[in-house]
Design a protein around this motif. Structure first.
Motif, PDB file in Angstrom:
ATOM      1  N   ASP A  14      40.541   2.387   6.621  1.00 25.84           N
ATOM      2  CA  ASP A  14      40.019   3.594   7.239  1.00 25.84           C
ATOM      3  C   ASP A  14      41.088   4.151   8.168  1.00 25.84           C
ATOM      4  OD1 ASP A  14      38.264   5.610   7.997  1.00 25.84           O
ATOM      5  OD2 ASP A  14      37.479   4.445   9.681  1.00 25.84           O
ATOM      6  N   GLU A  19      41.582   1.906  14.656  1.00 28.58           N
ATOM      7  CA  GLU A  19      42.493   1.013  13.929  1.00 28.58           C
ATOM      8  C   GLU A  19      43.842   0.902  14.635  1.00 28.58           C
ATOM      9  OE1 GLU A  19      41.217  -0.699  11.522  1.00 28.58           O
ATOM     10  OE2 GLU A  19      39.361   0.456  11.559  1.00 28.58           O
ATOM     11  N   GLY A  22      43.125  -1.082  17.851  1.00 24.32           N
ATOM     12  CA  GLY A  22      42.852  -2.459  17.439  1.00 24.32           C
ATOM     13  C   GLY A  22      44.117  -3.213  17.098  1.00 24.32           C
ATOM     14  N   HIS A  65      40.023  -6.961   5.730  1.00 23.86           N
ATOM     15  CA  HIS A  65      39.439  -6.699   7.052  1.00 23.86           C
ATOM     16  C   HIS A  65      40.459  -7.164   8.086  1.00 23.86           C
ATOM     17  CE1 HIS A  65      38.696 -11.013   7.350  1.00 23.86           C
ATOM     18  NE2 HIS A  65      38.043 -10.969   6.202  1.00 23.86           N
ATOM     19  N   TYR A 232      31.750 -10.638  12.720  1.00 22.95           N
ATOM     20  CA  TYR A 232      32.206  -9.273  12.980  1.00 22.95           C
ATOM     21  C   TYR A 232      32.206  -8.390  11.741  1.00 22.95           C
ATOM     22  CZ  TYR A 232      34.009 -10.672  17.609  1.00 22.95           C
ATOM     23  OH  TYR A 232      34.137 -11.098  18.896  1.00 22.95           O
ATOM     24  N   PHE A 233      32.611  -8.962  10.598  1.00 23.04           N
ATOM     25  CA  PHE A 233      32.864  -8.128   9.424  1.00 23.04           C
ATOM     26  C   PHE A 233      32.001  -8.502   8.219  1.00 23.04           C
ATOM     27  CE2 PHE A 233      36.934  -8.797  11.759  1.00 23.04           C
ATOM     28  CZ  PHE A 233      36.964  -7.555  12.392  1.00 23.04           C
ATOM     29  N   TYR A 272      39.092  -6.593  17.167  1.00 21.68           N
ATOM     30  CA  TYR A 272      37.732  -6.052  17.134  1.00 21.68           C
ATOM     31  C   TYR A 272      37.395  -5.362  18.454  1.00 21.68           C
ATOM     32  CZ  TYR A 272      32.692  -5.819  16.332  1.00 21.68           C
ATOM     33  OH  TYR A 272      31.398  -5.388  16.172  1.00 21.68           O
ATOM     34  N   ARG A 277      38.238  -2.144  12.600  1.00 22.98           N
ATOM     35  CA  ARG A 277      37.120  -2.501  11.736  1.00 22.98           C
ATOM     36  C   ARG A 277      37.544  -2.715  10.284  1.00 22.98           C
ATOM     37  NH1 ARG A 277      35.730  -3.040  16.099  1.00 22.98           N
ATOM     38  NH2 ARG A 277      33.823  -2.352  17.167  1.00 22.98           N
ATOM     39  N   THR A 278      38.757  -2.299   9.947  1.00 18.29           N
ATOM     40  CA  THR A 278      39.242  -2.451   8.577  1.00 18.29           C
ATOM     41  C   THR A 278      40.672  -3.000   8.594  1.00 18.29           C
ATOM     42  OG1 THR A 278      40.293  -0.267   8.296  1.00 18.29           O
ATOM     43  CG2 THR A 278      37.900  -0.380   7.978  1.00 18.29           C
ATOM     44  N   SER A 281      44.264  -1.716  10.447  1.00 23.12           N
ATOM     45  CA  SER A 281      44.895  -2.199  11.684  1.00 23.12           C
ATOM     46  C   SER A 281      46.039  -3.159  11.374  1.00 23.12           C
ATOM     47  CB  SER A 281      43.856  -2.871  12.579  1.00 23.12           C
ATOM     48  OG  SER A 281      43.303  -4.014  11.944  1.00 23.12           O
TER      49      SER A 281
END
Length: 365
Positions: A14, A19, A22, A65, A232-233, A272, A277-278, A281
């Motif tokens: 994303d 990102e 992160g 992730h 988390y994921f 996180y 989130r993806t 990062s």
């Protein structure tokens, strides 16, 4: 096929500001330790950074992730403090990689974890923190006025509510001073180098350090990271799968000048907490490390040691705070002090014996 590929890409990557922030969250403890190893051992900072760059991208693509890539902190602390020679450090990294690969591929890591015990892992963390703290104070006292300036920067960061990036802020101060002393930067790609086997030193000291590192790796880099990834994921990364990936990473990277690396729950939590989130990062951070590798070679030799000492103290405090979050403070403290006064391998042995003796006394076996 096109729709399937688009769905796979959307779920794993994303483009969002979170990102980027992160990615920064995973550098809080990584960069200070990497710079310290390069400055105090003579290992090449650009090559160390390239190792992190490559495997940030590799594990981002592999897992889909946010996934951390961190220094093996026990080994790094020992080589920074002079408890390991460079040859012993590199040999310990390769030995740890081989053990992790075998253990992961045979599916035994998850079964081994309960025998190590949480207080033992925390104790090794405390011991590593104490070793770093001692080295940091000694190094900082070499130039007290410069160390005091670094302390002011750290305190200013804490007072403004950004305690988690205090080490990174001080590292920025040191980098600015180093760049000023080094003069104009000449960007260049690190040359391809291959490890000379004659430079390895597989000693009793290296084996003991490896044992202590593996104790931390089992608890933090495999079991705890696996739990965080699921929480988390909502993703599945078993301890044995993470062990295998760490083994592969070290056996492939260390011979080309990278430092011993692992996963880590702290890095995942940092990514996180800062918004990742993806796997984007990981790709961003890989690019950042590569950029630093291209421009860092001229600055590392000029990095002020007193500032580096303050960085090490801050990293030690962060690691020690994590280690003290334990269910058995007395055992954890004993293991930590043993690591400081004797060595990490002996501390692991004391911890295992003490952990199982206490379980027997308490009737928990």
């Amino acid at each position: 096929m096109r729709a399937s590929l688009a769905s796979w890409t959307d779920s794993r990557f994303d483009v969002a500001w979170g990102e980027v922030t992160g990615a920064v969250g995973d550098t809080v403890t990584v960069l200070p330790i990497v710079v310290a190893v390069a400055a105090l051992t003579g290992l090449s900072l650009p090559h160390l950074l390239v190792g992190f760059a490559v495997f940030q991208v590799v594990w981002g693509l592999r897992y889909g992730h946010p996934m951390s890539v961190e220094p093996m902190k026990a080994l790094a602390a020992l080589v920074i403090a002079g408890g390991l020679s460079t040859g012993e450090y590199v040999a310990a990294g390769l030995l740890a990689g081989a053990v992790l690969l075998v253990v992961g591929r045979t599916g035994t890591l998850a079964r081994l974890a309960p025998y190590v015990g949480e207080p033992v892992v925390r104790g090794i963390q405390v011991g590593v923190a104490l070793i770093l703290l001692r080295t940091g104070v000694t190094t900082g006292l070499e130039a007290p006025s410069l160390a005091a300036l670094a302390v002011v920067v750290a305190l200013g960061t804490v007072v403004t509510g950004h305690r988690e990036v205090a080490a990174l802020a001080v590292l920025g101060l040191g980098a600015a001073l180093a760049l000023g002393a080094a003069g104009p930067i000449t960007p260049r790609l690190p040359a391809l180098t291959v490890l000379d086997p004659a430079s390895l030193t597989l000693s009793r000291n290296a084996v003991g350090a490896t044992v202590g590192q593996l104790a931390m790796t089992v608890g933090n880099a495999a079991v705890a990271t696996s739990l965080l990834v699921e929480e988390y994921f909502d993703a599945d990364a078993s301890p044995d799968d993470l062990s295998t990936s760490m083994g592969v990473m070290n056996l492939l990277a260390v011979p080309f000048g990278a430092m011993p690396m692992c996963h880590g729950s702290g890095g995942v939590a940092g990514k996180y907490a800062f918004g990742a989130r993806t796997a984007t990062s990981n790709l961003i951070l890989g690019g950042l490390y590569l950029l630093l590798a291209v421009v860092a070679v001229d600055a590392v030799a000029a990095f002020p040691m007193a500032v580096l000492g303050v960085v090490l103290v801050l990293v030690a405090l962060q690691l020690g705070r994590s280690g003290l979050d334990t269910e058995d403070p007395w055992l954890t403290g004993t293991v930590g002090v043993t690591a400081l006064l004797v060595n990490v391998g002996a501390a692991f042995g004391v911890g295992i014996v003490g952990y199982h003796a206490l379980k027997r006394v308490r009737g928990e076996d």
